[in-house]
Design an enzyme around this catalytic site. Structure first.
Site, PDB file in Angstrom:
ATOM      1  N   LYS A  91       0.876  -1.178   0.000  1.00 39.45           N
ATOM      2  CA  LYS A  91       0.000   0.000   0.000  1.00 39.45           C
ATOM      3  C   LYS A  91       0.907   1.219   0.000  1.00 39.45           C
ATOM      4  O   LYS A  91       1.754   1.353   0.884  1.00 39.45           O
ATOM      5  CB  LYS A  91      -0.886   0.014   1.246  1.00 39.45           C
ATOM      6  CG  LYS A  91      -1.962  -1.038   1.188  1.00 39.45           C
ATOM      7  CD  LYS A  91      -2.986  -0.858   2.278  1.00 39.45           C
ATOM      8  CE  LYS A  91      -4.111  -1.864   2.120  1.00 39.45           C
ATOM      9  NZ  LYS A  91      -3.747  -3.227   1.713  1.00 39.45           N
ATOM     10  N   ASP A 125      -1.283  -2.105  -4.129  1.00 41.25           N
ATOM     11  CA  ASP A 125      -2.690  -2.182  -3.701  1.00 41.25           C
ATOM     12  C   ASP A 125      -3.377  -0.840  -3.979  1.00 41.25           C
ATOM     13  O   ASP A 125      -2.725   0.207  -4.008  1.00 41.25           O
ATOM     14  CB  ASP A 125      -2.776  -2.446  -2.189  1.00 41.25           C
ATOM     15  CG  ASP A 125      -2.474  -3.894  -1.817  1.00 41.25           C
ATOM     16  OD1 ASP A 125      -2.429  -4.759  -2.705  1.00 41.25           O
ATOM     17  OD2 ASP A 125      -2.289  -4.152  -0.607  1.00 41.25           O
ATOM     18  N   ARG A 175      -4.615  -6.266 -11.147  1.00 44.44           N
ATOM     19  CA  ARG A 175      -5.475  -7.086 -10.280  1.00 44.44           C
ATOM     20  C   ARG A 175      -6.843  -6.409 -10.292  1.00 44.44           C
ATOM     21  O   ARG A 175      -6.937  -5.206 -10.038  1.00 44.44           O
ATOM     22  CB  ARG A 175      -4.935  -7.119  -8.854  1.00 44.44           C
ATOM     23  CG  ARG A 175      -5.915  -7.784  -7.875  1.00 44.44           C
ATOM     24  CD  ARG A 175      -5.609  -7.463  -6.409  1.00 44.44           C
ATOM     25  NE  ARG A 175      -4.349  -7.993  -5.988  1.00 44.44           N
ATOM     26  CZ  ARG A 175      -3.628  -7.480  -4.974  1.00 44.44           C
ATOM     27  NH1 ARG A 175      -4.067  -6.426  -4.308  1.00 44.44           N
ATOM     28  NH2 ARG A 175      -2.466  -8.006  -4.641  1.00 44.44           N
TER      29      ARG A 175
HETATM   30  P1  FDA Z   1     -18.144 -10.459  -1.844  1.00 45.31           P
HETATM   31  O1  FDA Z   1     -17.774  -9.442  -0.824  1.00 45.31           O
HETATM   32  O2  FDA Z   1     -19.507 -10.407  -2.410  1.00 45.31           O
HETATM   33  O3  FDA Z   1     -17.844 -11.868  -1.243  1.00 45.31           O
HETATM   34  C1  FDA Z   1     -18.241 -13.059  -1.883  1.00 45.31           C
HETATM   35  C2  FDA Z   1     -18.344 -14.120  -0.823  1.00 45.31           C
HETATM   36  O4  FDA Z   1     -17.039 -14.400  -0.294  1.00 45.31           O
HETATM   37  C3  FDA Z   1     -19.144 -13.721   0.420  1.00 45.31           C
HETATM   38  O5  FDA Z   1     -20.519 -13.976   0.243  1.00 45.31           O
HETATM   39  C4  FDA Z   1     -18.545 -14.602   1.476  1.00 45.31           C
HETATM   40  O6  FDA Z   1     -19.037 -15.917   1.368  1.00 45.31           O
HETATM   41  C5  FDA Z   1     -17.086 -14.612   1.100  1.00 45.31           C
HETATM   42  N1  FDA Z   1     -16.345 -13.555   1.783  1.00 45.31           N
HETATM   43  C6  FDA Z   1     -15.895 -12.384   1.255  1.00 45.31           C
HETATM   44  N2  FDA Z   1     -15.186 -11.686   2.156  1.00 45.31           N
HETATM   45  C7  FDA Z   1     -15.209 -12.427   3.286  1.00 45.31           C
HETATM   46  C8  FDA Z   1     -14.638 -12.244   4.584  1.00 45.31           C
HETATM   47  N3  FDA Z   1     -13.896 -11.172   4.890  1.00 45.31           N
HETATM   48  N4  FDA Z   1     -14.824 -13.223   5.507  1.00 45.31           N
HETATM   49  C9  FDA Z   1     -15.538 -14.319   5.211  1.00 45.31           C
HETATM   50  N5  FDA Z   1     -16.111 -14.555   4.003  1.00 45.31           N
HETATM   51  C10 FDA Z   1     -15.935 -13.617   3.057  1.00 45.31           C
HETATM   52  N6  FDA Z   1      -9.785  -4.088  -2.325  1.00 45.31           N
HETATM   53  C11 FDA Z   1      -9.322  -2.829  -2.537  1.00 45.31           C
HETATM   54  O7  FDA Z   1     -10.094  -1.866  -2.414  1.00 45.31           O
HETATM   55  N7  FDA Z   1      -8.003  -2.635  -2.854  1.00 45.31           N
HETATM   56  C12 FDA Z   1      -7.129  -3.654  -3.025  1.00 45.31           C
HETATM   57  O8  FDA Z   1      -5.968  -3.438  -3.337  1.00 45.31           O
HETATM   58  C13 FDA Z   1      -7.616  -4.983  -2.821  1.00 45.31           C
HETATM   59  N8  FDA Z   1      -6.800  -6.073  -2.944  1.00 45.31           N
HETATM   60  C14 FDA Z   1      -7.340  -7.346  -2.908  1.00 45.31           C
HETATM   61  C15 FDA Z   1      -6.539  -8.460  -3.151  1.00 45.31           C
HETATM   62  C16 FDA Z   1      -7.101  -9.734  -3.227  1.00 45.31           C
HETATM   63  C17 FDA Z   1      -6.236 -10.901  -3.545  1.00 45.31           C
HETATM   64  C18 FDA Z   1      -8.509  -9.888  -3.022  1.00 45.31           C
HETATM   65  C19 FDA Z   1      -9.154 -11.240  -3.142  1.00 45.31           C
HETATM   66  C20 FDA Z   1      -9.274  -8.812  -2.697  1.00 45.31           C
HETATM   67  C21 FDA Z   1      -8.709  -7.529  -2.628  1.00 45.31           C
HETATM   68  N9  FDA Z   1      -9.473  -6.430  -2.286  1.00 45.31           N
HETATM   69  C22 FDA Z   1      -8.968  -5.155  -2.470  1.00 45.31           C
HETATM   70  C23 FDA Z   1     -10.788  -6.605  -1.629  1.00 45.31           C
HETATM   71  C24 FDA Z   1     -11.916  -6.610  -2.611  1.00 45.31           C
HETATM   72  O9  FDA Z   1     -12.066  -5.336  -3.154  1.00 45.31           O
HETATM   73  C25 FDA Z   1     -13.226  -7.020  -1.948  1.00 45.31           C
HETATM   74  O10 FDA Z   1     -13.525  -6.131  -0.949  1.00 45.31           O
HETATM   75  C26 FDA Z   1     -13.222  -8.423  -1.357  1.00 45.31           C
HETATM   76  O11 FDA Z   1     -12.518  -9.306  -2.176  1.00 45.31           O
HETATM   77  C27 FDA Z   1     -14.654  -8.949  -1.250  1.00 45.31           C
HETATM   78  O12 FDA Z   1     -15.259  -8.971  -2.511  1.00 45.31           O
HETATM   79  P2  FDA Z   1     -15.633 -10.320  -3.261  1.00 45.31           P
HETATM   80  O13 FDA Z   1     -15.361 -10.090  -4.721  1.00 45.31           O
HETATM   81  O14 FDA Z   1     -14.904 -11.437  -2.670  1.00 45.31           O
HETATM   82  O15 FDA Z   1     -17.183 -10.405  -3.139  1.00 45.31           O
END
Ligand code: FDA
Length: 303
Positions: A91, A125, A175
């Protein structure tokens, strides 16, 4: 998310740190470098690639940035020495962005150069929207000099389509995630379906533009939509990767590997775990259930 979940999630900043820590452990490798190395080594053994992050953001004194740079150098050396399959995620508010952007650029340049020597890669990030333009600007300067640096795009931001168009021009590695910060409706999609739609649109733009994409999501529907796009385009598995966060939906991660794709896990470690953990806990759809269950079991133990 249920109303109870939202209420509990909003209370998190007021809950004592040790209590948050109890629930947040699952998302953090530990306090020390050796904890991260152990977790990365175990994940590598299971077939996952990793990206390691030292927790901490929005430093108050520029000297802290110098300290973080030193710690990232140590990680890079350890990764090389132990032959681990992990790059690093940084970050930039940890490296001085917002305090002294010139220092930040210099520090990032140094760590990217070192990682190039070690045959490694640095992912920048993406933080809150006040930093989006600055982050893209600094990334663009770095990407002109180095081919081992990549950026993050957040599908919830309305500006992301135009940012992706610019990133296609400079052939950046991206990403793609939904975005985790709380942003106003004027600049961000709020509706979950709209965020999903934008995610898929941006993913198509990036892959069709020939970019290597880190498909970062735990949203199973988006994962299967990505499978369809990858199949339609006939992409080889080295032309993209899936990414997930340590402590979230490992079952789906294993399924992605079993389906023949590559998957990288984001592994954070360090003492500055509070801000990161609160963001993660707020996204856990079962947080209310976990907290209530644990409070009840503490009470039972006491009675
Ligand atoms: P969503 O939030 O809808 O989650 C889908 C499902 O995954 C949920 O229904 C639940 O089952 C499960 N889940 C998700 N989060 C969970 C948790 N914390 N605990 C338990 N279960 C959970 N954001 C950003 O703003 N800047 C960045 O640089 C990054 N970098 C980054 C790296 C990587 C490798 C990932 C996977 C994510 C990020 N993010 C990020 C975070 C991203 O923006 C987002 O907030 C989270 O990935 C959650 O979004 P989903 O796409 O997983 O969908």
């Amino acid at each position: 998310m249920s109303v109870i979940n939202i209420a509990i999630a909003n209370m998190l900043p007021f809950i004592p740190k040790p209590v948050v820590g109890y629930f947040a452990k699952r998302y953090i490798a530990g306090d020390k470098l050796e904890d991260a190395i152990r977790v990365i080594s175990e994940l590598n053994d299971e077939g996952f690639m990793c990206t390691v992050n030292i927790l901490g953001e929005n430093i108050k004194k520029i000297e802290s940035a110098v300290n973080y740079l030193q710690r990232y150098k140590e990680i890079l050396n350890e990764l090389t020495e132990k032959k681990l399959d992990s790059n690093i995620s940084i970050k930039m508010t940890q490296m001085g962005m917002g305090l002294d952007d010139k220092v930040c650029l210099k520090q990032m340049d140094e760590i990217i150069q070192l990682s190039k020597k070690e045959n490694n890669f640095v992912r920048i990030d993406m933080e809150e929207s006040i930093y989006t333009s600055k982050t893209l600007e600094i990334h663009s300067k770095l990407a002109k000099k180095h081919n081992n640096v990549g950026i993050v795009i957040q599908a919830y931001l309305r500006r992301s389509e135009s940012d992706v168009s610019e990133l296609l021009k400079i052939k950046a590695g991206v990403r793609l995630c939904k975005g985790i910060y709380v942003e106003p409706r004027e600049i961000a999609f709020k509706d979950r379906e709209n965020i999903r739609l934008n995610y898929t649109r941006l993913l198509k733009m990036l892959l069709r533009g020939g970019r290597y994409v880190g498909i970062a999501t735990h949203d199973e529907r988006l994962v299967y939509e990505a499978y369809d796009i990858i199949n339609e385009m006939g992409l080889g598995k080295e032309e993209y990767e899936f990414q997930m966060i340590y402590g979230v939906n490992k079952e789906m991660g294993k399924k992605i590997l079993a389906d023949g794709h590559r998957l990288r896990i984001y592994v954070p470690y360090g003492e500055e775990w509070l801000a990161y953990s609160i963001r993660r806990l707020k996204e856990n759809p079962d947080i209310a259930g976990h907290i209530i269950k644990n409070i009840l079991s503490f009470n039972n133990r006491g009675s």
